[in-house]
Design an enzyme around this catalytic site. Structure first.
Site, PDB file in Angstrom:
ATOM      1  CG  ASN A   6     -35.148  10.552 -12.898  1.00  0.00           C
ATOM      2  OD1 ASN A   6     -36.710  11.056 -11.930  1.00  0.00           O
ATOM      3  ND2 ASN A   6     -35.858  10.042 -13.633  1.00  0.00           N
ATOM      4  CE  LYS A   8     -34.762   6.179 -13.056  1.00  0.00           C
ATOM      5  NZ  LYS A   8     -34.010   5.766 -13.997  1.00  0.00           N
ATOM      6  CG  HIS A  88     -38.581   8.296 -17.327  1.00  0.00           C
ATOM      7  ND1 HIS A  88     -38.226   6.853 -17.447  1.00  0.00           N
ATOM      8  CD2 HIS A  88     -36.590   8.742 -17.336  1.00  0.00           C
ATOM      9  CE1 HIS A  88     -37.504   6.823 -16.549  1.00  0.00           C
ATOM     10  NE2 HIS A  88     -36.315   7.684 -16.885  1.00  0.00           N
ATOM     11  CD  GLU A 157     -33.211   9.195 -19.907  1.00  0.00           C
ATOM     12  OE1 GLU A 157     -32.617   9.590 -19.014  1.00  0.00           O
ATOM     13  OE2 GLU A 157     -34.602   8.823 -19.545  1.00  0.00           O
ATOM     14  N   GLY A 163     -30.440   2.091 -15.920  1.00  0.00           N
ATOM     15  CA  GLY A 163     -30.614   1.572 -14.720  1.00  0.00           C
ATOM     16  C   GLY A 163     -29.653   0.003 -15.465  1.00  0.00           C
ATOM     17  CB  SER A 193     -25.655   3.105 -17.829  1.00  0.00           C
ATOM     18  OG  SER A 193     -26.609   3.017 -17.101  1.00  0.00           O
TER      19      SER A 193
HETATM   20  P1  PGA Z   1     -30.445   5.610 -14.650  1.00  0.00           P
HETATM   21  O1  PGA Z   1     -31.237   6.045 -15.493  1.00  0.00           O
HETATM   22  O2  PGA Z   1     -28.822   7.260 -14.871  1.00  0.00           O
HETATM   23  O3  PGA Z   1     -30.314   5.497 -13.837  1.00  0.00           O
HETATM   24  O4  PGA Z   1     -29.604   4.551 -15.678  1.00  0.00           O
HETATM   25  C1  PGA Z   1     -31.357   7.165 -16.189  1.00  0.00           C
HETATM   26  C2  PGA Z   1     -32.704   7.717 -15.651  1.00  0.00           C
HETATM   27  O5  PGA Z   1     -33.740   7.418 -15.639  1.00  0.00           O
HETATM   28  O6  PGA Z   1     -33.678   8.997 -16.530  1.00  0.00           O
END
Ligand code: PGA
Length: 236
Positions: A6, A8, A88, A157, A163, A193
């Protein structure tokens, strides 16, 4: 296994092309048969035959119309996009999408035969209230959602792990995934993460059918390394 990247609001169209070239050649050179899905930003969508799937991070549930700032089915069809991320936590918490709006989006894209990666997960203050509050919160994220939709992929999640570098313990993941397994036969991904250093041990857990990776997926080499780990697990 199912591995999703993803992006973003990261990467330009040009950077996405370079990235896709790396991942696609890795997938074909290593005869990967796991499902790989990349979610680039809207501006990087294009209609190119690929050996990995491209999904969209969001879209408005309509054929087309007066929805300033959104894209709809018509624009996705142009690029033959048939995969969408819904629910999400950044859309729920930063963009303020309500469960009602999310359910409407789910219904619309299910009616249109999309593969839906549906995300659920709790903020830290809910987890701190204990198991009952946690399950109540996650149950509410299933309101209006058809857990038996055949093209559903679920993603757990936890908001506090996205993040942040924080990852739930193996027991916390096992317990949530077992609970979700009781609700649906859909594959269940873990997200939050995930990185090269922990992807293998997460993918090894029972009822974890893949990972949804944000920041660590921005490096094509790291994402390929996680794909390699999934392939190795299958051979064990
Ligand atoms: P991250 O994000 O791996 O940066 O924690 C995961 C997500 O938002 O799908």
């Amino acid at each position: 296994m199912i591995l999703c990247a993803n992006f973003k609001a990261n990467k330009t169209r040009q950077e996405t092309r370079v990235y896709m070239a790396v991942v696609e050649s890795f997938v074909s050179a290593n005869e990967i048969d796991d499902t790989i899905i990349v979610f680039p930003p809207f501006t990087a969508l294009e209609h190119v035959p690929r050996n990995v799937l491209i999904g969209v991070q969001n879209a408005y549930p309509a054929q087309n119309g007066a929805y300033t700032g959104e894209i709809t089915l018509e624009q996705l069809e142009e690029f033959e996009i048939r995969t969408i991320l819904i629910g999400h936590s950044e859309r729920r918490h930063i963009l303020g999408e309500t469960q009602e709006q999310i359910a409407a989006k789910f219904r619309f894209f299910a009616e249109n035969g999309f593969v839906i990666i549906y995300c659920v997960g709790e903020p830290i203050e809910i987890r701190e209230q204990g198991d009952e509050a946690l399950m109540r919160y996650v149950d509410a994220q299933f309101e209006g959602i058809d857990g038996h939709y055949p093209d559903l992929i679920l993603a757990y999640e936890p908001v506090w792990a996205i993040g942040t570098g924080l990852v739930p313990t193996a027991d916390q993941i096992l317990s949530m995934h077992a609970t979700l397994r009781a609700k649906t036969h859909a594959p269940i991904l873990y997200g939050g993460s995930v990185k090269v250093e922990n992807a293998r041990s997460i993918m090894e857990l029972e009822n974890v059918d893949g990972v949804l990776v944000g920041s660590a997926s921005l490096s094509a080499n790291d994402f390929c390394e996680m794909i390699a780990q999934a392939a190795e697990l299958k051979q064990q």
